[in-house]
Write an enzyme that holds these catalytic residues in place. Structure first.
Site, PDB file in Angstrom:
ATOM      1  CE  LYS A  54     -66.524  28.211 -32.311  1.00 43.08           C
ATOM      2  NZ  LYS A  54     -66.899  27.603 -33.737  1.00 43.08           N
ATOM      3  CB  THR A  79     -62.043  21.460 -47.465  1.00 40.83           C
ATOM      4  OG1 THR A  79     -60.733  21.954 -46.821  1.00 40.83           O
ATOM      5  CG2 THR A  79     -61.766  20.549 -48.319  1.00 40.83           C
ATOM      6  CD  GLU A 116     -57.202  24.560 -44.056  1.00 34.43           C
ATOM      7  OE1 GLU A 116     -55.982  24.459 -43.569  1.00 34.43           O
ATOM      8  OE2 GLU A 116     -57.877  23.580 -43.945  1.00 34.43           O
ATOM      9  CG  PHE A 117     -52.353  23.830 -48.426  1.00 35.13           C
ATOM     10  CD1 PHE A 117     -53.134  22.722 -49.006  1.00 35.13           C
ATOM     11  CD2 PHE A 117     -52.134  24.834 -49.070  1.00 35.13           C
ATOM     12  CE1 PHE A 117     -53.642  22.768 -50.302  1.00 35.13           C
ATOM     13  CE2 PHE A 117     -52.647  24.890 -50.558  1.00 35.13           C
ATOM     14  CZ  PHE A 117     -53.344  24.100 -50.863  1.00 35.13           C
ATOM     15  CD  GLU A 130     -57.244  20.339 -35.693  1.00 39.53           C
ATOM     16  OE1 GLU A 130     -56.909  19.893 -34.858  1.00 39.53           O
ATOM     17  OE2 GLU A 130     -58.183  20.274 -36.451  1.00 39.53           O
ATOM     18  CG  PHE A 136     -47.749  13.098 -43.924  1.00 33.97           C
ATOM     19  CD1 PHE A 136     -47.156  14.077 -43.873  1.00 33.97           C
ATOM     20  CD2 PHE A 136     -49.187  12.837 -43.511  1.00 33.97           C
ATOM     21  CE1 PHE A 136     -47.755  15.192 -43.197  1.00 33.97           C
ATOM     22  CE2 PHE A 136     -49.789  14.073 -43.106  1.00 33.97           C
ATOM     23  CZ  PHE A 136     -48.926  15.097 -42.819  1.00 33.97           C
ATOM     24  N   GLY A 158     -48.375   3.722 -38.122  1.00 34.09           N
ATOM     25  CA  GLY A 158     -49.068   3.724 -36.598  1.00 34.09           C
ATOM     26  C   GLY A 158     -50.408   3.050 -36.684  1.00 34.09           C
ATOM     27  CB  CYS A 217     -58.343  17.371 -42.537  1.00 37.39           C
ATOM     28  SG  CYS A 217     -58.481  18.861 -41.546  1.00 37.39           S
ATOM     29  CE  LYS A 250     -51.504  17.475 -35.678  1.00 38.57           C
ATOM     30  NZ  LYS A 250     -51.111  17.851 -37.235  1.00 38.57           N
TER      31      LYS A 250
HETATM   32  C1  UGA Z   1     -54.069  17.837 -42.612  1.00 41.47           C
HETATM   33  C2  UGA Z   1     -53.228  18.330 -43.711  1.00 41.47           C
HETATM   34  O1  UGA Z   1     -51.770  17.986 -43.326  1.00 41.47           O
HETATM   35  C3  UGA Z   1     -53.004  19.782 -43.698  1.00 41.47           C
HETATM   36  O2  UGA Z   1     -52.138  20.137 -44.773  1.00 41.47           O
HETATM   37  C4  UGA Z   1     -54.401  20.425 -44.103  1.00 41.47           C
HETATM   38  O3  UGA Z   1     -54.595  21.740 -44.163  1.00 41.47           O
HETATM   39  C5  UGA Z   1     -55.576  19.815 -43.057  1.00 41.47           C
HETATM   40  O4  UGA Z   1     -55.347  18.478 -42.865  1.00 41.47           O
HETATM   41  C6  UGA Z   1     -56.778  20.207 -43.343  1.00 41.47           C
HETATM   42  O5  UGA Z   1     -57.360  19.735 -44.396  1.00 41.47           O
HETATM   43  O6  UGA Z   1     -57.348  21.264 -42.610  1.00 41.47           O
HETATM   44  P1  UGA Z   1     -54.251  17.830 -39.642  1.00 41.47           P
HETATM   45  O7  UGA Z   1     -55.368  16.896 -40.133  1.00 41.47           O
HETATM   46  O8  UGA Z   1     -54.221  18.930 -38.907  1.00 41.47           O
HETATM   47  O9  UGA Z   1     -53.713  18.472 -41.210  1.00 41.47           O
HETATM   48  O10 UGA Z   1     -53.079  16.874 -39.394  1.00 41.47           O
HETATM   49  P2  UGA Z   1     -51.851  15.965 -40.122  1.00 41.47           P
HETATM   50  O11 UGA Z   1     -50.576  16.429 -39.464  1.00 41.47           O
HETATM   51  O12 UGA Z   1     -51.719  16.064 -41.555  1.00 41.47           O
HETATM   52  O13 UGA Z   1     -52.151  14.624 -39.451  1.00 41.47           O
HETATM   53  C7  UGA Z   1     -53.355  13.680 -39.801  1.00 41.47           C
HETATM   54  C8  UGA Z   1     -53.195  12.557 -39.361  1.00 41.47           C
HETATM   55  O14 UGA Z   1     -52.221  11.644 -39.937  1.00 41.47           O
HETATM   56  C9  UGA Z   1     -52.941  12.347 -37.901  1.00 41.47           C
HETATM   57  O15 UGA Z   1     -54.211  11.563 -37.315  1.00 41.47           O
HETATM   58  C10 UGA Z   1     -51.659  11.931 -37.817  1.00 41.47           C
HETATM   59  O16 UGA Z   1     -51.526  11.184 -36.601  1.00 41.47           O
HETATM   60  C11 UGA Z   1     -51.566  11.023 -39.082  1.00 41.47           C
HETATM   61  N1  UGA Z   1     -50.045  10.661 -39.528  1.00 41.47           N
HETATM   62  C12 UGA Z   1     -49.525  11.653 -39.974  1.00 41.47           C
HETATM   63  C13 UGA Z   1     -49.895   9.320 -39.596  1.00 41.47           C
HETATM   64  O17 UGA Z   1     -50.520   8.338 -38.947  1.00 41.47           O
HETATM   65  N2  UGA Z   1     -48.566   9.249 -39.956  1.00 41.47           N
HETATM   66  C14 UGA Z   1     -47.814  10.373 -40.623  1.00 41.47           C
HETATM   67  O18 UGA Z   1     -46.600   9.894 -41.215  1.00 41.47           O
HETATM   68  C15 UGA Z   1     -48.367  11.491 -40.555  1.00 41.47           C
END
Ligand code: UGA
Length: 436
Positions: free
Chosen positions: A35, A121, A152-153, A156, A253, A257, A264, A324
Site C-alpha cells: 500500500k 470507530t 468520522e461520518f 464511501e 435512509f 431494498g 460500517c 452500494k
Molecule cells: C456509513 C455512514 O453513512 C457514515 O456516516 C459513516 O461514517 C460510515 O458508515 C462509517 O462508519 O465509516 P457507508 O457504510 O459508507 O457510510 O454507506 P451508507 O451510504 O451509509 O450506506 C450503508 C448501507 O445502507 C449500504 O449498503 C446502503 O445500500 C444501505 N442503505 C442506505 C439502504 O439500504 N437504504 C437507504 O435508504 C440508505
C-alpha cells in the site's frame, strides 16, 4: 498546521488528503509495504471518486507525504490521528489490537506534548485505554499529552463531499489545549459556521456508534414496512415519502431494498450490541435491526425462486456487486449471499459491476457457471432474469429497450427499487421489486 495520520486505509487516506487540501501539512504512516509503495507513487489503492486527483494535487503542492516510520510520524507534528482498522473481532466485539499497538508505539517516540486523536470507530471509553497505554509505555513520565475523539461520518462513494460539507464535526476533548488545537485544525469549517460540537471523549465515541446504529435501524424499519406493503398492495416509495416528509423523521435512509452492507453498519451495530451487553444492557432493538437485515437477503432469494421456480441452468444476470454505488467495496455486500446461493443452486451467473468485479473475483473466481462481463449489456445476453443488487447510475440510466431485446425472458428482480414500475410494465417487462 502539521498533522500525522496513522493508518492509510479508507478513513485515514480521505482524512489526510482533505486536511492537506485545507492547507495543512500531512504525513501518513502506513505499515503495509504494498500500500505504501502505491501511495508514494500517487496511486490510490481504493476506489473513491475524486480521491486520486486530490491526492495528486496535494502531492504536487508538497502538503502530503507517506512513510512507514511511526517515529517519523510522531516527530513530525503534535497532532496524531489514529486511523487504524478496528475490524470485527470475536463475538462481534471490535478488535482493538491495532489501536493498542499504535498507542504503544506513539508512546515510545514521544519527546514533547502530543494530542492523540481517535478517528477509528471504537467502543466507548477506548480513549481511557489509549491514555493508560501511553502512560505505561512513555519513557519520560513528565511529558504531557491529551487523548481526544473526533469520529468520522464519511460515506464511501461520497467521502470527499462529506468531509468538506459535514452535518457536524464532533470533538470529544478533556482539556482546553486539545480543544484549541482541534479548533485551529478545523478553523475553515468553524469560520463557515458549520456545526462544531464539543463533548467529552466518551460522548464523542458514543455518537459515532449511536449514529450508525440509528441509520441501520431506520433502514430495517423501512424494510419491514416494505414487507407489509407487499402484503397489502401499497407502494413503499409513497409510504416512505409520506413518513419522510415529517421533518422529525426525514426522508434519508428510508430507501427499502435488499438491506444494508458495507464495512460500517454491520460491524458497528454488532459492536454496539456488545458494548451495551458489557454494561448489562440488552439492546434488543438493535438485535432486531440486525435480524431484519439478514432476512432481507433470504427474502430476496425466496423472491427469485418464486419468480423463476427452478434456478438450475437458468442464465441469471446480476448487476451490482458493490455494497452500494460509487465504491469497489464488497464487504458484507448482499451480492455475496445471493451469488453464493444461486451458485449452490447451479444457476449460470453473469456478473457485472462498474468497479467491484476485481474484488469480487477474489471471493468468486471465474469458473464453470460464474462469468464476469465487461458491460451491463453483455451480462444480460440470453438471460432468463436480471437481478439488480446495487443502484449504480449506469443501471438507472440504461436503455431498457436494448436490454429487453437481449434477454431471453424480460424478467427483472430489482433489490434496490431503481425503476418506475409502470414504465417497466409498459415496456413489457415482468418487474419484481421491493415493497411495491
Ligand atoms: C456509513 C455512514 O453513512 C457514515 O456516516 C459513516 O461514517 C460510515 O458508515 C462509517 O462508519 O465509516 P457507508 O457504510 O459508507 O457510510 O454507506 P451508507 O451510504 O451509509 O450506506 C450503508 C448501507 O445502507 C449500504 O449498503 C446502503 O445500500 C444501505 N442503505 C442506505 C439502504 O439500504 N437504504 C437507504 O435508504 C440508505
Amino acid at each position: 498546521m502539521k498533522v500525522t495520520i496513522i493508518g492509510s486505509g479508507y478513513v485515514g487516506l480521505v482524512t489526510a488528503v482533505c486536511f492537506a487540501d485545507l492547507g495543512h501539512e500531512v504525513i501518513c504512516i502506513e505499515k503495509d509495504d504494498n500500500k505504501l509503495n502505491k501511495l508514494k507513487n500517487g496511486i490510490v489503492p481504493i476506489y473513491e471518486p475524486g480521491l486520486d486527483d486530490l491526492l495528486d494535487k496535494n502531492r504536487k503542492e508538497n502538503r502530503i507525504k507517506f512513510s512507514n516510520s511511526i517515529e517519523e510520524g510522531v516527530n513530525f507534528s503534535n497532532i496524531i490521528y489514529l486511523c487504524v482498522g478496528t475490524p470485527q473481532g470475536e463475538d462481534g466485539k471490535a478488535d482493538l489490537s491495532q489501536v493498542e499497538e499504535a498507542s504503544r508505539q506513539i508512546a515510545l517516540y514521544m519527546k514533547d506534548y502530543k494530542l492523540i486523536v481517535e478517528k477509528s470507530t471504537v467502543p466507548v471509553n477506548t480513549h481511557q485505554w489509549v491514555k493508560k497505554t501511553i502512560k505505561r509505555y512513555i519513557k519520560n513520565k513528565e511529558i504531557e499529552f491529551d487523548v481526544a475523539s473526533n469520529p468520522e461520518f464519511l460515506r464511501e462513494g461520497s467521502a470527499l463531499y462529506d468531509f468538506m460539507n459535514p452535518d457536524r464535526i464532533v470533538i470529544g476533548v478533556e482539556s482546553k489545549k486539545a480543544e484549541n488545537l482541534l479548533k485551529e485544525l478545523y478553523k475553515y469549517f468553524i469560520d463557515k459556521n458549520y456545526k462544531f460540537l464539543i463533548t467529552t471523549p466518551a460522548a464523542a465515541e458514543l455518537i459515532k456508534h449511536a449514529s450508525n446504529s440509528f441509520l441501520a435501524m431506520k433502514i430495517s424499519y423501512i424494510n419491514m414496512i416494505a414487507e407489509l406493503c407487499e402484503k397489502v398492495g401499497a407502494d413503499i416509495n409513497e409510504v416512505a415519502d409520506g413518513i419522510g416528509s415529517d421533518k422529525r423523521i426525514g426522508r434519508a435512509f428510508l430507501n427499502a431494498g435488499i438491506g444494508y452492507g458495507g464495512s460500517c453498519f454491520p460491524k458497528d451495530v454488532k459492536a454496539f450490541i456488545k458494548i451495551a451487553e458489557e454494561h448489562g444492557i440488552d439492546f434488543g432493538l438493535l438485535k432486531e435491526t440486525e435480524k431484519i437485515n439478514k432476512q432481507r437477503r433470504l427474502k430476496f432469494i425466496e423472491k427469485i425462486e418464486e419468480v423463476l421456480w427452478i434456478s438450475k441452468d437458468k442464465n441469471i444476470a446480476i448487476w451490482g456487486l458493490a455494497f452500494k454505488p460509487n465504491t469497489d467495496d464488497i464487504r458484507e455486500a448482499p451480492s455475496i449471499d445471493v451469488v453464493k446461493e444461486l451458485y449452490r443452486l447451479k444457476a449460470n451467473l453473469f456478473l457485472y459491476d462498474p468497479k467491484a468485479m476485481e474484488n469480487f473475483k477474489l471471493l468468486f473466481p471465474e469458473k464453470d457457471n460464474i462469468h464476469y462481463k465487461d458491460d451491463p449489456y453483455s451480462a444480460v445476453e440470453e438471460a432468463d432474469a436480471l437481478l439488480i443488487l446495487t443502484e449504480w447510475d449506469e443501471f438507472i440510466n440504461i436503455n431498457l429497450e436494448k436490454i429487453k431485446a437481449k434477454m431471453r425472458l424480460p424478467i427483472i428482480i430489482d433489490g434496490r427499487n431503481i425503476y418506475d414500475k409502470k414504465k417497466l410494465l409498459e415496456l413489457g417487462f415482468e418487474y419484481y421489486c421491493i415493497g411495491r
